[in-house]
Design a protein around this motif. Structure first.
Motif, PDB file in Angstrom:
ATOM      1  N   PRO A 108       0.500   5.032  -8.158  1.00  0.00           N
ATOM      2  CA  PRO A 108       1.487   4.003  -8.498  1.00  0.00           C
ATOM      3  C   PRO A 108       2.329   4.358  -9.730  1.00  0.00           C
ATOM      4  CG  PRO A 108      -0.707   3.272  -9.127  1.00  0.00           C
ATOM      5  CD  PRO A 108      -0.865   4.581  -8.412  1.00  0.00           C
ATOM      6  N   SER A 109       3.199   5.344  -9.534  1.00  0.00           N
ATOM      7  CA  SER A 109       4.075   5.785 -10.621  1.00  0.00           C
ATOM      8  C   SER A 109       5.308   6.447 -10.002  1.00  0.00           C
ATOM      9  CB  SER A 109       3.348   6.784 -11.516  1.00  0.00           C
ATOM     10  OG  SER A 109       4.249   7.433 -12.374  1.00  0.00           O
ATOM     11  N   ASP A 110       6.455   6.225 -10.617  1.00  0.00           N
ATOM     12  CA  ASP A 110       7.681   6.876 -10.127  1.00  0.00           C
ATOM     13  C   ASP A 110       7.642   8.388 -10.331  1.00  0.00           C
ATOM     14  OD1 ASP A 110       9.080   4.620  -9.160  1.00  0.00           O
ATOM     15  OD2 ASP A 110       9.649   4.068 -11.201  1.00  0.00           O
ATOM     16  N   ASP A 111       6.741   8.859 -11.189  1.00  0.00           N
ATOM     17  CA  ASP A 111       6.611  10.292 -11.450  1.00  0.00           C
ATOM     18  C   ASP A 111       5.573  10.956 -10.550  1.00  0.00           C
ATOM     19  OD1 ASP A 111       8.499  10.101 -13.508  1.00  0.00           O
ATOM     20  OD2 ASP A 111       6.942   9.528 -14.955  1.00  0.00           O
ATOM     21  N   ALA A 112       4.870  10.193  -9.749  1.00  0.00           N
ATOM     22  CA  ALA A 112       3.813  10.735  -8.881  1.00  0.00           C
ATOM     23  C   ALA A 112       4.418  11.566  -7.752  1.00  0.00           C
ATOM     24  CB  ALA A 112       2.972   9.605  -8.318  1.00  0.00           C
ATOM     25  N   ASP A 115       3.348  -4.909  -8.758  1.00  0.00           N
ATOM     26  CA  ASP A 115       4.417  -3.912  -8.895  1.00  0.00           C
ATOM     27  C   ASP A 115       4.375  -2.875  -7.778  1.00  0.00           C
ATOM     28  OD1 ASP A 115       5.557  -4.883 -11.317  1.00  0.00           O
ATOM     29  OD2 ASP A 115       3.895  -3.977 -12.422  1.00  0.00           O
ATOM     30  N   TRP A 116       3.168  -2.439  -7.436  1.00  0.00           N
ATOM     31  CA  TRP A 116       2.962  -1.406  -6.427  1.00  0.00           C
ATOM     32  C   TRP A 116       1.996  -1.907  -5.364  1.00  0.00           C
ATOM     33  CZ3 TRP A 116       5.374   3.345  -6.468  1.00  0.00           C
ATOM     34  CH2 TRP A 116       6.037   3.704  -7.645  1.00  0.00           C
ATOM     35  N   CYS A 117       2.161  -1.395  -4.138  1.00  0.00           N
ATOM     36  CA  CYS A 117       1.222  -1.689  -3.054  1.00  0.00           C
ATOM     37  C   CYS A 117       0.681  -0.380  -2.498  1.00  0.00           C
ATOM     38  CB  CYS A 117       1.897  -2.465  -1.929  1.00  0.00           C
ATOM     39  SG  CYS A 117       2.376  -4.139  -2.387  1.00  0.00           S
ATOM     40  N   TYR A 177      -0.180   8.667   6.540  1.00  0.00           N
ATOM     41  CA  TYR A 177       0.205   8.999   5.177  1.00  0.00           C
ATOM     42  C   TYR A 177      -0.160   7.803   4.312  1.00  0.00           C
ATOM     43  CZ  TYR A 177       2.927  12.653   7.426  1.00  0.00           C
ATOM     44  OH  TYR A 177       3.292  13.732   8.179  1.00  0.00           O
ATOM     45  N   SER A 178      -1.067   8.005   3.386  1.00  0.00           N
ATOM     46  CA  SER A 178      -1.461   6.930   2.474  1.00  0.00           C
ATOM     47  C   SER A 178      -0.840   7.173   1.116  1.00  0.00           C
ATOM     48  CB  SER A 178      -2.985   6.875   2.334  1.00  0.00           C
ATOM     49  OG  SER A 178      -3.559   6.497   3.555  1.00  0.00           O
ATOM     50  N   GLY A 179      -0.492   6.078   0.472  1.00  0.00           N
ATOM     51  CA  GLY A 179       0.101   6.191  -0.849  1.00  0.00           C
ATOM     52  C   GLY A 179       0.552   4.840  -1.353  1.00  0.00           C
ATOM     53  N   TYR A 180       1.509   4.864  -2.264  1.00  0.00           N
ATOM     54  CA  TYR A 180       1.961   3.657  -2.946  1.00  0.00           C
ATOM     55  C   TYR A 180       3.465   3.475  -2.800  1.00  0.00           C
ATOM     56  CZ  TYR A 180      -2.642   3.631  -5.037  1.00  0.00           C
ATOM     57  OH  TYR A 180      -4.005   3.591  -5.220  1.00  0.00           O
ATOM     58  N   ALA A 227       8.594  -4.299  -4.356  1.00  0.00           N
ATOM     59  CA  ALA A 227       9.912  -4.846  -4.057  1.00  0.00           C
ATOM     60  C   ALA A 227      10.529  -4.214  -2.811  1.00  0.00           C
ATOM     61  CB  ALA A 227      10.840  -4.656  -5.245  1.00  0.00           C
ATOM     62  N   GLU A 228       9.970  -3.091  -2.348  1.00  0.00           N
ATOM     63  CA  GLU A 228      10.507  -2.409  -1.174  1.00  0.00           C
ATOM     64  C   GLU A 228       9.691  -2.690   0.084  1.00  0.00           C
ATOM     65  OE1 GLU A 228      12.979   1.359  -2.355  1.00  0.00           O
ATOM     66  OE2 GLU A 228      10.888   1.683  -2.932  1.00  0.00           O
ATOM     67  N   LEU A 229       8.988  -3.828   0.096  1.00  0.00           N
ATOM     68  CA  LEU A 229       8.179  -4.206   1.262  1.00  0.00           C
ATOM     69  C   LEU A 229       8.480  -5.633   1.698  1.00  0.00           C
ATOM     70  CD1 LEU A 229       4.567  -2.907   0.491  1.00  0.00           C
ATOM     71  CD2 LEU A 229       5.996  -2.273   2.427  1.00  0.00           C
ATOM     72  N   TRP A 230       8.679  -5.828   2.987  1.00  0.00           N
ATOM     73  CA  TRP A 230       8.699  -7.175   3.549  1.00  0.00           C
ATOM     74  C   TRP A 230       7.303  -7.381   4.118  1.00  0.00           C
ATOM     75  CZ3 TRP A 230       7.669 -10.012   7.884  1.00  0.00           C
ATOM     76  CH2 TRP A 230       8.132 -11.327   7.886  1.00  0.00           C
ATOM     77  N   GLY A 231       6.593  -8.359   3.607  1.00  0.00           N
ATOM     78  CA  GLY A 231       5.216  -8.610   4.014  1.00  0.00           C
ATOM     79  C   GLY A 231       4.350  -8.964   2.818  1.00  0.00           C
TER      80      GLY A 231
END
Length: 191
Positions: free
Chosen positions: A130-134, A154-156, A172-175, A179-183
């Motif tokens: 859960p990081s923009d740098d990941a 913040d992250w899912c 593919y698993s990750g974060y 805000a970019e998810l409907w649900g």
């Protein structure tokens, strides 16, 4: 026998008023939970997200089998938002905003959602942590369905499944940014 002075009359009226208010509050505290439960039979919060359990599922224009079918979901695992309840029927809203009624047994508490990218390129970045740098795991286009494991506001943490032409699937698993998810709701946390 009775104190007829203005102070005595005031005390009696004030005392009667306090007793009346106390009885009214007691009645409201007793009746309010029953009214709330009848308005929301499951006792769960509204609105809330769920997903379709089986296939096909008829979505009706009213809460019961006597109502016409508005549309049919042909696949299971579709994210929906429950916005109202009536007995064993749930009024749902889909990602497009369409609303209809479905029996509660045809819904699941499994959280799934659709990618709703905020960037101009129309892709949501699936990150390793859960990081923009990941590390970037995948780019998900608008409407890509994911299974949501948990969210922190913040992250899912999600799993995205793809299938190629040969019907082979890859996970593919990750974060994703919440805000970019409907649900999921903004700032909602669950695990």
């Amino acid at each position: 026998m009775f104190d007829q002075t203005p102070t005595g009359v005031f005390r009696r009226v004030f005392s009667a008023l306090v007793r009346s208010i106390a009885l009214l509050l007691l009645a409201l505290l007793t009746v309010a939970p029953a009214l709330a439960q009848s308005a929301n039979p499951s006792g769960l919060p509204l609105p809330r997200f769920a997903s379709t359990r089986s296939e096909p599922i008829n979505i009706r224009v009213g809460p019961g089998t006597k109502y016409e079918v508005a549309w049919t979901y042909l696949k299971s695992g579709i994210p929906v938002e429950i916005v109202q309840e009536f007995d064993t029927w749930r009024k749902i809203r889909d990602v497009d905003g369409s609303e209809g009624w479905v029996h509660q047994n045809l819904l699941s508490g499994t959280r799934v959602g659709y990618a709703t990218p905020l960037t101009a390129n129309g892709e949501a970045a699936l990150r390793a942590s859960p990081s923009d740098d990941a590390t970037l795991r995948a780019r998900l286009g608008a409407g890509f369905k994911v299974t949501i494991k948990q969210c922190d506001g913040d992250w899912c943490e999600v799993t995205a499944t793809t299938q190629d032409v040969g019907q082979r699937s890859a996970n593919y698993s990750g974060y994703l940014h919440q805000a970019e998810l409907w649900g999921v709701y903004p700032d909602e946390s669950f695990d």
